[in-house]
Scaffold this active site. Structure first.
Site, PDB file in Angstrom:
ATOM      1  N   LYS A 144       3.486 -15.015   4.452  1.00 32.36           N
ATOM      2  CA  LYS A 144       3.768 -15.959   3.361  1.00 32.36           C
ATOM      3  C   LYS A 144       5.286 -16.092   3.334  1.00 32.36           C
ATOM      4  O   LYS A 144       5.954 -15.762   2.349  1.00 32.36           O
ATOM      5  CB  LYS A 144       3.186 -15.382   2.060  1.00 32.36           C
ATOM      6  CG  LYS A 144       3.282 -16.297   0.866  1.00 32.36           C
ATOM      7  CD  LYS A 144       2.279 -17.428   0.867  1.00 32.36           C
ATOM      8  CE  LYS A 144       2.556 -18.350  -0.311  1.00 32.36           C
ATOM      9  NZ  LYS A 144       1.764 -19.585  -0.262  1.00 32.36           N
ATOM     10  N   ASP A 168     -11.997  -9.103   4.536  1.00 37.58           N
ATOM     11  CA  ASP A 168     -13.220  -9.313   3.744  1.00 37.58           C
ATOM     12  C   ASP A 168     -13.719 -10.743   3.955  1.00 37.58           C
ATOM     13  O   ASP A 168     -14.912 -10.990   4.103  1.00 37.58           O
ATOM     14  CB  ASP A 168     -12.966  -9.061   2.248  1.00 37.58           C
ATOM     15  CG  ASP A 168     -13.312  -7.633   1.828  1.00 37.58           C
ATOM     16  OD1 ASP A 168     -13.245  -6.732   2.683  1.00 37.58           O
ATOM     17  OD2 ASP A 168     -13.652  -7.425   0.636  1.00 37.58           O
ATOM     18  N   ASP A 177      -6.087  -6.765   4.386  1.00 34.28           N
ATOM     19  CA  ASP A 177      -7.218  -6.289   3.582  1.00 34.28           C
ATOM     20  C   ASP A 177      -8.043  -7.476   3.108  1.00 34.28           C
ATOM     21  O   ASP A 177      -9.271  -7.508   3.255  1.00 34.28           O
ATOM     22  CB  ASP A 177      -6.693  -5.483   2.385  1.00 34.28           C
ATOM     23  CG  ASP A 177      -7.820  -5.040   1.476  1.00 34.28           C
ATOM     24  OD1 ASP A 177      -8.814  -4.496   1.991  1.00 34.28           O
ATOM     25  OD2 ASP A 177      -7.711  -5.261   0.253  1.00 34.28           O
ATOM     26  N   ASP A 202      -2.413 -18.240   2.790  1.00 42.30           N
ATOM     27  CA  ASP A 202      -3.326 -19.062   1.981  1.00 42.30           C
ATOM     28  C   ASP A 202      -3.983 -20.140   2.846  1.00 42.30           C
ATOM     29  O   ASP A 202      -5.185 -20.385   2.751  1.00 42.30           O
ATOM     30  CB  ASP A 202      -2.613 -19.662   0.758  1.00 42.30           C
ATOM     31  CG  ASP A 202      -1.271 -20.305   1.064  1.00 42.30           C
ATOM     32  OD1 ASP A 202      -0.770 -20.172   2.201  1.00 42.30           O
ATOM     33  OD2 ASP A 202      -0.714 -20.962   0.161  1.00 42.30           O
ATOM     34  N   TYR A 217       0.809  -1.217   0.000  1.00 47.74           N
ATOM     35  CA  TYR A 217       0.000   0.000   0.000  1.00 47.74           C
ATOM     36  C   TYR A 217       0.844   1.270   0.000  1.00 47.74           C
ATOM     37  O   TYR A 217       0.340   2.354  -0.281  1.00 47.74           O
ATOM     38  CB  TYR A 217      -0.928   0.023   1.238  1.00 47.74           C
ATOM     39  CG  TYR A 217      -2.207  -0.758   1.042  1.00 47.74           C
ATOM     40  CD1 TYR A 217      -2.173  -2.140   0.924  1.00 47.74           C
ATOM     41  CD2 TYR A 217      -3.438  -0.123   0.991  1.00 47.74           C
ATOM     42  CE1 TYR A 217      -3.341  -2.871   0.753  1.00 47.74           C
ATOM     43  CE2 TYR A 217      -4.611  -0.840   0.813  1.00 47.74           C
ATOM     44  CZ  TYR A 217      -4.557  -2.207   0.695  1.00 47.74           C
ATOM     45  OH  TYR A 217      -5.717  -2.916   0.524  1.00 47.74           O
TER      46      TYR A 217
HETATM   47  C1  IPM Z   1     -10.546  -1.387   3.189  1.00 50.24           C
HETATM   48  C2  IPM Z   1     -10.741  -0.972   1.752  1.00 50.24           C
HETATM   49  C3  IPM Z   1      -9.610  -0.035   1.354  1.00 50.24           C
HETATM   50  C4  IPM Z   1      -8.314  -0.795   1.502  1.00 50.24           C
HETATM   51  C5  IPM Z   1      -9.724   0.546  -0.045  1.00 50.24           C
HETATM   52  C6  IPM Z   1     -11.040   1.222  -0.275  1.00 50.24           C
HETATM   53  C7  IPM Z   1      -8.569   1.494  -0.336  1.00 50.24           C
HETATM   54  O1  IPM Z   1     -10.823  -2.068   0.924  1.00 50.24           O
HETATM   55  O2  IPM Z   1     -10.558  -0.497   4.070  1.00 50.24           O
HETATM   56  O3  IPM Z   1     -10.408  -2.585   3.451  1.00 50.24           O
HETATM   57  O4  IPM Z   1      -7.899  -1.493   0.568  1.00 50.24           O
HETATM   58  O5  IPM Z   1      -7.692  -0.680   2.551  1.00 50.24           O
HETATM   59 MN    MN Z   2     -10.730  -3.954   1.976  1.00 53.67          MN
END
Ligand code: IPM
Ligand code: MN
Length: 329
Positions: free
Chosen positions: A173, A234, A230, A206, A123
Protein backbone atom coordinates in the site's frame (compact mmCIF):
# COMPACT_ATOMS: atom_id res chain seq x y z
CA UNK A 1 15.40 -42.38 3.90
CA UNK A 2 15.90 -42.13 7.67
CA UNK A 3 12.84 -41.70 9.88
CA UNK A 4 11.72 -38.09 10.14
CA UNK A 5 11.43 -36.76 13.66
CA UNK A 6 8.23 -34.73 13.83
CA UNK A 7 6.80 -32.69 16.72
CA UNK A 8 3.00 -32.91 16.53
CA UNK A 9 0.71 -30.29 18.05
CA UNK A 10 -2.89 -31.29 17.36
CA UNK A 11 -4.04 -28.28 19.36
CA UNK A 12 -7.64 -27.35 19.95
CA UNK A 13 -11.06 -28.00 18.42
CA UNK A 14 -10.83 -29.72 15.06
CA UNK A 15 -7.00 -29.51 15.12
CA UNK A 16 -6.35 -33.01 16.50
CA UNK A 17 -9.02 -34.51 14.21
CA UNK A 18 -7.51 -33.15 10.99
CA UNK A 19 -3.91 -33.85 12.06
CA UNK A 20 -4.80 -37.49 12.75
CA UNK A 21 -5.93 -37.80 9.12
CA UNK A 22 -2.76 -36.08 7.90
CA UNK A 23 -0.61 -38.55 9.84
CA UNK A 24 -2.71 -41.43 8.51
CA UNK A 25 -2.13 -40.35 4.90
CA UNK A 26 1.61 -39.74 5.47
CA UNK A 27 1.97 -43.26 6.88
CA UNK A 28 -0.07 -44.74 4.02
CA UNK A 29 2.28 -43.06 1.54
CA UNK A 30 5.08 -45.10 3.07
CA UNK A 31 6.93 -42.30 4.86
CA UNK A 32 8.46 -43.32 8.16
CA UNK A 33 8.17 -40.88 11.02
CA UNK A 34 9.03 -40.71 14.68
CA UNK A 35 6.37 -38.58 16.35
CA UNK A 36 6.48 -36.60 19.60
CA UNK A 37 3.01 -35.38 20.60
CA UNK A 38 2.66 -32.11 22.50
CA UNK A 39 -0.48 -31.16 24.40
CA UNK A 40 -0.54 -27.40 23.79
CA UNK A 41 -3.17 -24.83 22.91
CA UNK A 42 -6.09 -23.03 24.49
CA UNK A 43 -7.41 -26.06 26.37
CA UNK A 44 -4.01 -26.72 27.97
CA UNK A 45 -3.74 -23.04 28.91
CA UNK A 46 -7.15 -23.11 30.59
CA UNK A 47 -6.13 -26.29 32.36
CA UNK A 48 -2.78 -25.29 33.88
CA UNK A 49 -1.68 -21.95 32.42
CA UNK A 50 0.95 -23.46 30.11
CA UNK A 51 1.35 -21.78 26.69
CA UNK A 52 4.75 -22.58 25.15
CA UNK A 53 7.55 -23.31 27.60
CA UNK A 54 11.11 -22.57 26.48
CA UNK A 55 12.06 -26.20 27.16
CA UNK A 56 9.51 -27.30 24.55
CA UNK A 57 10.97 -24.85 22.03
CA UNK A 58 14.41 -26.28 22.79
CA UNK A 59 13.12 -29.84 22.22
CA UNK A 60 11.58 -28.80 18.90
CA UNK A 61 14.99 -27.61 17.68
CA UNK A 62 15.94 -31.24 17.85
CA UNK A 63 13.10 -32.27 15.49
CA UNK A 64 12.98 -32.18 11.69
CA UNK A 65 9.60 -30.44 11.46
CA UNK A 66 6.54 -29.38 13.45
CA UNK A 67 3.04 -30.41 12.33
CA UNK A 68 0.30 -28.28 13.86
CA UNK A 69 -3.49 -28.56 13.69
CA UNK A 70 -5.05 -25.38 15.06
CA UNK A 71 -4.94 -23.55 18.34
CA UNK A 72 -7.52 -21.37 20.08
CA UNK A 73 -10.34 -22.13 22.47
CA UNK A 74 -13.36 -20.20 23.74
CA UNK A 75 -12.67 -18.57 27.08
CA UNK A 76 -9.02 -17.74 26.39
CA UNK A 77 -8.41 -13.97 26.22
CA UNK A 78 -7.41 -12.72 22.74
CA UNK A 79 -3.68 -12.81 22.10
CA UNK A 80 -2.66 -15.31 24.78
CA UNK A 81 -2.40 -18.30 22.45
CA UNK A 82 -1.88 -16.33 19.23
CA UNK A 83 1.08 -14.35 20.57
CA UNK A 84 2.24 -16.81 23.21
CA UNK A 85 2.26 -19.92 21.06
CA UNK A 86 1.86 -19.41 17.32
CA UNK A 87 3.75 -16.13 16.97
CA UNK A 88 6.32 -17.16 19.56
CA UNK A 89 6.98 -20.26 17.48
CA UNK A 90 7.29 -18.24 14.26
CA UNK A 91 9.50 -15.57 15.85
CA UNK A 92 11.74 -17.69 18.10
CA UNK A 93 12.43 -20.24 15.37
CA UNK A 94 12.69 -17.39 12.83
CA UNK A 95 10.23 -19.05 10.44
CA UNK A 96 10.40 -16.05 8.16
CA UNK A 97 8.52 -17.42 5.17
CA UNK A 98 4.83 -18.22 5.30
CA UNK A 99 4.11 -20.02 2.05
CA UNK A 100 0.45 -20.47 1.15
CA UNK A 101 -0.47 -22.12 -2.17
CA UNK A 102 -3.88 -21.85 -3.85
CA UNK A 103 -5.39 -23.97 -6.58
CA UNK A 104 -8.36 -22.51 -8.43
CA UNK A 105 -11.10 -25.03 -8.92
CA UNK A 106 -12.21 -25.69 -12.48
CA UNK A 107 -9.99 -22.99 -13.96
CA UNK A 108 -7.69 -25.24 -15.92
CA UNK A 109 -6.13 -25.85 -12.55
CA UNK A 110 -4.49 -22.42 -12.34
CA UNK A 111 -2.51 -22.12 -9.14
CA UNK A 112 -0.69 -19.32 -7.39
CA UNK A 113 1.31 -18.91 -4.19
CA UNK A 114 1.39 -16.18 -1.56
CA UNK A 115 4.71 -15.61 0.20
CA UNK A 116 3.86 -13.81 3.40
CA UNK A 117 6.68 -12.25 5.43
CA UNK A 118 6.23 -14.01 8.76
CA UNK A 119 8.26 -12.28 11.47
CA UNK A 120 7.76 -8.51 11.19
CA UNK A 121 5.23 -5.79 10.32
CA UNK A 122 2.39 -5.04 12.72
CA UNK A 123 2.79 -8.54 14.12
CA UNK A 124 6.13 -7.66 15.71
CA UNK A 125 4.40 -6.36 18.83
CA UNK A 126 5.79 -2.85 18.78
CA UNK A 127 3.57 -0.33 20.54
CA UNK A 128 1.75 0.22 23.77
CA UNK A 129 -0.72 2.28 25.71
CA UNK A 130 -0.60 5.71 27.26
CA UNK A 131 -3.17 6.82 29.83
CA UNK A 132 -4.89 3.45 29.62
CA UNK A 133 -8.52 3.34 30.74
CA UNK A 134 -8.87 7.10 30.72
CA UNK A 135 -10.85 9.17 28.20
CA UNK A 136 -7.46 10.30 26.85
CA UNK A 137 -6.18 6.82 26.18
CA UNK A 138 -3.72 6.30 23.33
CA UNK A 139 -2.82 2.98 21.76
CA UNK A 140 -0.08 2.61 19.15
CA UNK A 141 0.79 -0.51 17.20
CA UNK A 142 3.77 0.08 14.98
CA UNK A 143 4.81 -1.78 11.88
CA UNK A 144 8.38 -3.03 12.00
CA UNK A 145 10.01 -3.44 8.60
CA UNK A 146 13.66 -4.27 8.16
CA UNK A 147 15.57 -4.34 4.92
CA UNK A 148 16.79 -7.81 5.87
CA UNK A 149 13.27 -9.10 6.60
CA UNK A 150 11.72 -7.74 3.42
CA UNK A 151 14.70 -8.81 1.33
CA UNK A 152 14.77 -12.44 2.43
CA UNK A 153 11.03 -12.82 1.79
CA UNK A 154 11.28 -11.13 -1.60
CA UNK A 155 14.32 -13.17 -2.64
CA UNK A 156 12.53 -16.37 -1.68
CA UNK A 157 9.57 -15.31 -3.84
CA UNK A 158 11.81 -14.71 -6.86
CA UNK A 159 13.60 -18.02 -6.40
CA UNK A 160 10.25 -19.78 -6.18
CA UNK A 161 8.97 -17.99 -9.30
CA UNK A 162 11.98 -19.32 -11.21
CA UNK A 163 10.74 -22.86 -10.53
CA UNK A 164 7.21 -21.89 -11.65
CA UNK A 165 6.00 -19.32 -14.18
CA UNK A 166 8.61 -16.59 -13.68
CA UNK A 167 6.27 -13.91 -12.39
CA UNK A 168 6.24 -12.12 -9.02
CA UNK A 169 3.74 -9.52 -7.81
CA UNK A 170 4.49 -7.28 -4.85
CA UNK A 171 1.35 -6.38 -2.86
CA UNK A 172 1.56 -3.41 -0.53
CA UNK A 173 0.00 0.00 0.00
CA UNK A 174 2.83 2.26 -1.13
CA UNK A 175 0.43 5.16 -1.80
CA UNK A 176 -0.34 5.51 1.91
CA UNK A 177 2.34 3.58 3.80
CA UNK A 178 5.07 5.78 2.38
CA UNK A 179 7.78 4.57 4.78
CA UNK A 180 7.30 0.81 4.95
CA UNK A 181 5.92 0.69 1.41
CA UNK A 182 8.94 2.57 0.13
CA UNK A 183 11.33 0.15 1.83
CA UNK A 184 9.46 -2.83 0.38
CA UNK A 185 9.28 -1.33 -3.11
CA UNK A 186 12.98 -0.38 -3.27
CA UNK A 187 13.97 -3.78 -1.93
CA UNK A 188 11.71 -5.49 -4.46
CA UNK A 189 13.19 -3.49 -7.34
CA UNK A 190 16.75 -4.20 -6.17
CA UNK A 191 16.18 -7.94 -5.81
CA UNK A 192 14.36 -8.03 -9.18
CA UNK A 193 17.62 -6.98 -10.89
CA UNK A 194 19.17 -10.27 -9.79
CA UNK A 195 16.40 -12.16 -11.63
CA UNK A 196 16.24 -10.70 -15.14
CA UNK A 197 14.11 -13.59 -16.44
CA UNK A 198 11.37 -13.06 -13.85
CA UNK A 199 8.60 -10.62 -14.75
CA UNK A 200 7.34 -8.32 -12.02
CA UNK A 201 4.12 -6.53 -11.14
CA UNK A 202 2.89 -4.36 -8.32
CA UNK A 203 -0.65 -4.20 -6.86
CA UNK A 204 -1.93 -2.10 -4.04
CA UNK A 205 -3.38 -4.56 -1.58
CA UNK A 206 -6.93 -3.22 -1.87
CA UNK A 207 -6.82 -3.64 -5.63
CA UNK A 208 -5.37 -7.12 -5.13
CA UNK A 209 -8.54 -8.02 -3.22
CA UNK A 210 -10.56 -7.25 -6.35
CA UNK A 211 -8.17 -9.25 -8.56
CA UNK A 212 -8.26 -12.20 -6.16
CA UNK A 213 -12.00 -12.41 -6.79
CA UNK A 214 -12.23 -11.29 -10.43
CA UNK A 215 -8.94 -12.25 -12.08
CA UNK A 216 -6.74 -14.48 -9.91
CA UNK A 217 -5.28 -16.03 -13.07
CA UNK A 218 -2.96 -13.02 -13.29
CA UNK A 219 -0.96 -14.29 -10.32
CA UNK A 220 1.93 -16.70 -10.10
CA UNK A 221 3.87 -15.74 -6.95
CA UNK A 222 2.75 -12.89 -4.69
CA UNK A 223 5.01 -11.46 -2.02
CA UNK A 224 3.64 -9.27 0.74
CA UNK A 225 4.01 -8.21 4.35
CA UNK A 226 2.76 -10.06 7.38
CA UNK A 227 -0.66 -8.45 7.90
CA UNK A 228 -1.53 -8.03 4.21
CA UNK A 229 -0.50 -11.67 3.76
CA UNK A 230 -2.72 -12.77 6.62
CA UNK A 231 -5.77 -11.09 5.08
CA UNK A 232 -5.01 -11.95 1.44
CA UNK A 233 -4.56 -15.64 2.24
CA UNK A 234 -7.97 -15.95 3.88
CA UNK A 235 -9.35 -14.40 0.71
CA UNK A 236 -7.21 -16.79 -1.34
CA UNK A 237 -8.78 -19.67 0.56
CA UNK A 238 -12.26 -18.33 -0.06
CA UNK A 239 -11.77 -17.95 -3.84
CA UNK A 240 -10.08 -21.31 -4.29
CA UNK A 241 -12.62 -23.68 -2.86
CA UNK A 242 -12.78 -22.71 0.79
CA UNK A 243 -10.55 -22.39 3.79
CA UNK A 244 -10.93 -26.16 4.36
CA UNK A 245 -8.48 -26.67 1.50
CA UNK A 246 -5.91 -23.96 2.31
CA UNK A 247 -2.51 -25.24 3.45
CA UNK A 248 0.57 -23.46 4.70
CA UNK A 249 4.23 -23.79 5.53
CA UNK A 250 5.98 -21.58 8.09
CA UNK A 251 9.54 -22.00 7.01
CA UNK A 252 13.13 -21.29 7.83
CA UNK A 253 14.55 -22.06 4.38
CA UNK A 254 18.07 -21.98 5.85
CA UNK A 255 17.10 -25.02 7.97
CA UNK A 256 18.64 -23.60 11.08
CA UNK A 257 15.40 -24.44 12.91
CA UNK A 258 12.60 -26.91 12.12
CA UNK A 259 9.85 -25.52 9.89
CA UNK A 260 6.20 -25.69 10.91
CA UNK A 261 3.32 -26.88 8.73
CA UNK A 262 -0.33 -26.08 9.49
CA UNK A 263 -3.67 -25.61 7.75
CA UNK A 264 -4.68 -21.94 7.37
CA UNK A 265 -8.00 -22.56 9.13
CA UNK A 266 -8.59 -22.22 12.86
CA UNK A 267 -9.83 -24.60 15.53
CA UNK A 268 -13.54 -24.21 14.62
CA UNK A 269 -14.88 -25.07 18.10
CA UNK A 270 -18.44 -25.02 16.72
CA UNK A 271 -17.86 -28.24 14.77
CA UNK A 272 -15.21 -29.85 16.98
CA UNK A 273 -15.68 -33.48 17.97
CA UNK A 274 -18.27 -34.10 15.28
CA UNK A 275 -16.03 -35.73 12.66
CA UNK A 276 -17.19 -33.01 10.26
CA UNK A 277 -14.09 -30.93 9.50
CA UNK A 278 -12.48 -31.20 6.07
CA UNK A 279 -8.99 -32.64 6.67
CA UNK A 280 -7.67 -31.74 3.21
CA UNK A 281 -5.97 -28.48 4.30
CA UNK A 282 -4.11 -30.40 7.00
CA UNK A 283 -3.25 -33.24 4.62
CA UNK A 284 -1.93 -30.79 2.00
CA UNK A 285 0.11 -29.08 4.73
CA UNK A 286 1.52 -32.52 5.58
CA UNK A 287 2.50 -32.92 1.92
CA UNK A 288 4.33 -29.57 2.06
CA UNK A 289 6.15 -30.88 5.12
CA UNK A 290 7.19 -34.04 3.26
CA UNK A 291 8.38 -31.98 0.30
CA UNK A 292 10.52 -29.89 2.65
CA UNK A 293 11.90 -33.07 4.24
CA UNK A 294 12.98 -34.36 0.83
CA UNK A 295 10.17 -36.92 0.43
CA UNK A 296 9.32 -35.45 -2.93
CA UNK A 297 7.58 -38.53 -4.40
CA UNK A 298 5.27 -39.01 -1.42
CA UNK A 299 4.58 -35.26 -1.32
CA UNK A 300 3.63 -35.23 -5.00
CA UNK A 301 1.44 -38.32 -4.64
CA UNK A 302 -0.45 -36.90 -1.67
CA UNK A 303 -0.87 -33.48 -3.28
CA UNK A 304 -2.18 -35.05 -6.48
CA UNK A 305 -4.63 -37.24 -4.54
CA UNK A 306 -5.92 -34.21 -2.62
CA UNK A 307 -6.19 -32.07 -5.75
CA UNK A 308 -8.15 -34.81 -7.50
CA UNK A 309 -10.59 -34.92 -4.58
CA UNK A 310 -11.13 -31.29 -3.66
CA UNK A 311 -14.89 -31.82 -3.87
CA UNK A 312 -14.83 -34.82 -1.55
CA UNK A 313 -17.70 -34.88 0.91
CA UNK A 314 -18.13 -37.08 3.95
CA UNK A 315 -16.78 -37.21 7.45
CA UNK A 316 -13.25 -36.21 8.47
CA UNK A 317 -12.25 -39.84 8.83
CA UNK A 318 -13.99 -40.90 5.57
CA UNK A 319 -12.02 -38.33 3.57
CA UNK A 320 -8.82 -39.31 5.38
CA UNK A 321 -9.43 -43.02 4.73
CA UNK A 322 -10.22 -42.38 1.07
CA UNK A 323 -7.01 -40.36 0.56
CA UNK A 324 -4.94 -42.89 2.51
CA UNK A 325 -6.25 -45.60 0.17
CA UNK A 326 -5.45 -43.43 -2.85
CA UNK A 327 -1.78 -43.01 -1.87
CA UNK A 328 -1.15 -46.40 -0.27
CA UNK A 329 2.22 -47.95 -1.11
C1 IPM B 1 -2.92 -17.32 10.43
C2 IPM B 1 -3.72 -16.97 11.66
C3 IPM B 1 -2.78 -16.36 12.69
C4 IPM B 1 -2.18 -15.12 12.09
C5 IPM B 1 -3.42 -16.05 14.03
C6 IPM B 1 -4.12 -17.23 14.62
C7 IPM B 1 -2.40 -15.48 15.01
O1 IPM B 1 -4.76 -16.13 11.35
O2 IPM B 1 -2.00 -18.16 10.54
O3 IPM B 1 -3.22 -16.79 9.35
O4 IPM B 1 -2.78 -14.04 12.18
O5 IPM B 1 -1.09 -15.20 11.53
MN1 MN C 1 -4.94 -15.70 9.24
Amino acid sequence: MAKHKIAVVGGDGIGPEVIAEGLKVIAAAGVETELTHYDLGGARYLNDGTVLPDEVLAEWRDHDAIYLGAVGAPGVPPGVIERGLLLKMRFELDLYINRRPFLLKGDNGHDFVVIRENTEGTYAGEGGFLRKNTPFEIATQGSVNTRMGAERAIRYAFELAQTRNNHVTLCHKTNVLTFSGDLWERTFNDVAKEFPTVETAYNHVDAACIYFVQDPQRYDVIVTDNLFGDILTDLGGAVSGGIGLASSANMDPTRNAPSMFEPVHGSAPDIAGQNKANPIAAILSGAMMLEFLGETDAAATITAACNANLDATGSTTDIGDMLAEAVRQ
